[in-house]
Design a protein around this motif. Sequence first.
Motif, mmCIF file in Angstrom:
data_model
loop_
_atom_site.group_PDB
_atom_site.id
_atom_site.type_symbol
_atom_site.label_atom_id
_atom_site.label_comp_id
_atom_site.label_asym_id
_atom_site.label_seq_id
_atom_site.Cartn_x
_atom_site.Cartn_y
_atom_site.Cartn_z
ATOM 1 N N UNK A 196 0.791 -1.226 0.000
ATOM 2 C CA UNK A 196 0.000 0.000 0.000
ATOM 3 C C UNK A 196 0.818 1.269 0.000
ATOM 4 N N UNK A 197 2.143 1.139 -0.013
ATOM 5 C CA UNK A 197 3.027 2.296 0.020
ATOM 6 C C UNK A 197 3.717 2.489 -1.332
ATOM 7 N N UNK A 198 4.425 3.590 -1.450
ATOM 8 C CA UNK A 198 5.181 3.894 -2.669
ATOM 9 C C UNK A 198 6.615 3.426 -2.502
ATOM 10 N N UNK A 199 7.230 3.021 -3.616
ATOM 11 C CA UNK A 199 8.604 2.530 -3.563
ATOM 12 C C UNK A 199 9.217 2.570 -4.951
ATOM 13 N N UNK A 200 10.538 2.421 -4.981
ATOM 14 C CA UNK A 200 11.243 2.292 -6.252
ATOM 15 C C UNK A 200 12.295 1.204 -6.110
ATOM 16 N N UNK A 201 12.969 0.885 -7.206
ATOM 17 C CA UNK A 201 14.005 -0.142 -7.211
ATOM 18 C C UNK A 201 14.905 0.080 -8.419
ATOM 19 N N UNK A 202 15.786 -0.827 -8.672
ATOM 20 C CA UNK A 202 16.672 -0.764 -9.838
ATOM 21 C C UNK A 202 15.832 -0.740 -11.119
ATOM 22 N N UNK A 203 16.193 0.123 -12.076
ATOM 23 C CA UNK A 203 15.346 0.294 -13.256
ATOM 24 C C UNK A 203 15.179 -0.987 -14.067
ATOM 25 N N UNK A 204 16.192 -1.842 -14.056
ATOM 26 C CA UNK A 204 16.085 -3.099 -14.777
ATOM 27 C C UNK A 204 15.164 -4.105 -14.112
ATOM 28 N N UNK A 205 14.700 -3.793 -12.904
ATOM 29 C CA UNK A 205 13.817 -4.697 -12.173
ATOM 30 C C UNK A 205 12.394 -4.156 -12.059
ATOM 31 N N UNK A 213 4.754 -7.464 -6.999
ATOM 32 C CA UNK A 213 4.166 -6.726 -5.882
ATOM 33 C C UNK A 213 3.164 -5.681 -6.397
ATOM 34 N N UNK A 214 2.034 -6.114 -6.911
ATOM 35 C CA UNK A 214 1.061 -5.167 -7.470
ATOM 36 C C UNK A 214 0.434 -4.239 -6.439
ATOM 37 N N UNK A 215 0.550 -4.590 -5.153
ATOM 38 C CA UNK A 215 -0.026 -3.746 -4.105
ATOM 39 C C UNK A 215 0.912 -2.620 -3.678
ATOM 40 N N UNK A 216 2.096 -2.532 -4.285
ATOM 41 C CA UNK A 216 3.045 -1.452 -3.990
ATOM 42 C C UNK A 216 3.043 -0.475 -5.155
ATOM 43 N N UNK A 217 2.983 0.816 -4.865
ATOM 44 C CA UNK A 217 2.959 1.846 -5.909
ATOM 45 C C UNK A 217 4.387 2.104 -6.391
ATOM 46 N N UNK A 218 4.755 1.467 -7.475
ATOM 47 C CA UNK A 218 6.101 1.606 -8.025
ATOM 48 C C UNK A 218 6.275 2.971 -8.670
ATOM 49 N N UNK A 219 7.310 3.687 -8.257
ATOM 50 C CA UNK A 219 7.623 4.993 -8.836
ATOM 51 C C UNK A 219 8.834 4.858 -9.749
ATOM 52 N N UNK A 224 14.980 8.159 -5.148
ATOM 53 C CA UNK A 224 14.595 7.451 -3.940
ATOM 54 C C UNK A 224 13.168 7.846 -3.592
ATOM 55 N N UNK A 225 12.526 7.026 -2.780
ATOM 56 C CA UNK A 225 11.156 7.275 -2.341
ATOM 57 C C UNK A 225 11.098 7.079 -0.833
ATOM 58 N N UNK A 226 10.489 8.020 -0.139
ATOM 59 C CA UNK A 226 10.306 7.922 1.312
ATOM 60 C C UNK A 226 8.818 7.803 1.612
ATOM 61 N N UNK A 227 8.475 6.878 2.485
ATOM 62 C CA UNK A 227 7.086 6.702 2.892
ATOM 63 C C UNK A 227 7.081 6.254 4.344
ATOM 64 N N UNK A 228 6.773 7.184 5.230
ATOM 65 C CA UNK A 228 6.880 6.897 6.655
ATOM 66 C C UNK A 228 8.325 6.662 7.023
ATOM 67 N N UNK A 229 8.589 5.600 7.792
ATOM 68 C CA UNK A 229 9.984 5.300 8.151
ATOM 69 C C UNK A 229 10.623 4.316 7.183
#
Length: 337
Positions: A196-205, A213-219, A224-229
């Motif tokens: 339910x949170x936003x996140x990012x990762x390596x562009x090739x992934x 992980x369809x329940x994570x909002x991929x940016x 980098x992406x910050x969401x809470x702690x």
Amino acid sequence: MIIGIAATTAPGESAVMNKGTNTLRGKELLRRAAEFGLIVAIAFSAVGKVCASSDPVGATSSPGGTGQNGKGDSLTPPAKGRIPVAFLLSEGAVMIDFSGPWEVFQDVMIPGRADPPFRLYTVAETTRIHASGGMTIVPDYNLENAPAPKVIVIPAQSEPTAAVLDWIRKCTKNTDVTMSVCTGAFVLAKTGLLSGKAATTYHGAFVRFATQFPDIRLKRGARFVEDGNLATAGGLSSGIDLALRVVERYYGREVAQKTAYNLEYQGQGWMDPNSNQIYASALVSTAEHPLCPVCQMDVAPTTAPKSVFKGKTYYFCSEEDKKTFDATPDKFVDAAK
């Protein structure tokens, strides 16, 4: 040759490393990191209560300021003592993912303060691991005896065990920041904490992450992406920027800028989380230069495994990628659009 890397002058806080003999090719390493292909037999151990119940040596969050996600922005460092930073490692841990942030945190200097503000240590399930390129690391602590961290750094590494995921969950209840770098985001995502949170990762992934992980909002296109702690960095060098951002949240922009200056690091991404826009758009696979639909790496069509889906031929970096694609081809095709 044994190379000792000391985080601080305190005993037991050093990572002992030496050059291994089994060197992985760079491209193969990234591919494996992106798809968690570096699977090793890691002994399952019970997780102690240290993270959940120990009195942490560190900082507490402050609600001051507004971050990029509308969350509390600034962090309050401890009045006394240092901020404990745990680097969670396992077999195949990608060097720059953890050594970049390590260098950032160890080089922070606070005017008028003699001792370093961050206490750095490595944590792993096993007594010895091999990082990317074959370097051997002897971790400082295991999951049972590691001091409770206020910051956790999770680099790209092998598939996490249930014990590792439980350790992350328990420790994150009391961290200021639990951060992943590169495909370390897969490890963090497997804890369920990113749901339910936003996140990012390596562009090739990107494609694999969105599919898994369809329940994570991929940016896409975020440094980098910050969401809470929780915080996730893009690939490789992005971890340096996220570490500088953490330093800024604790000690202000001037200290972070001075740290970057002393590192001779000229990247500006830590001041602009949306500075990875070059990676926002996926590369286009063509007949002349096909890309693996699972890991987005270049493939050689004359020798690569292949599958046909809805009349189109797809080529893969490995039989494992082909197997992954064949299980749910529509998901990979849709995620790549």
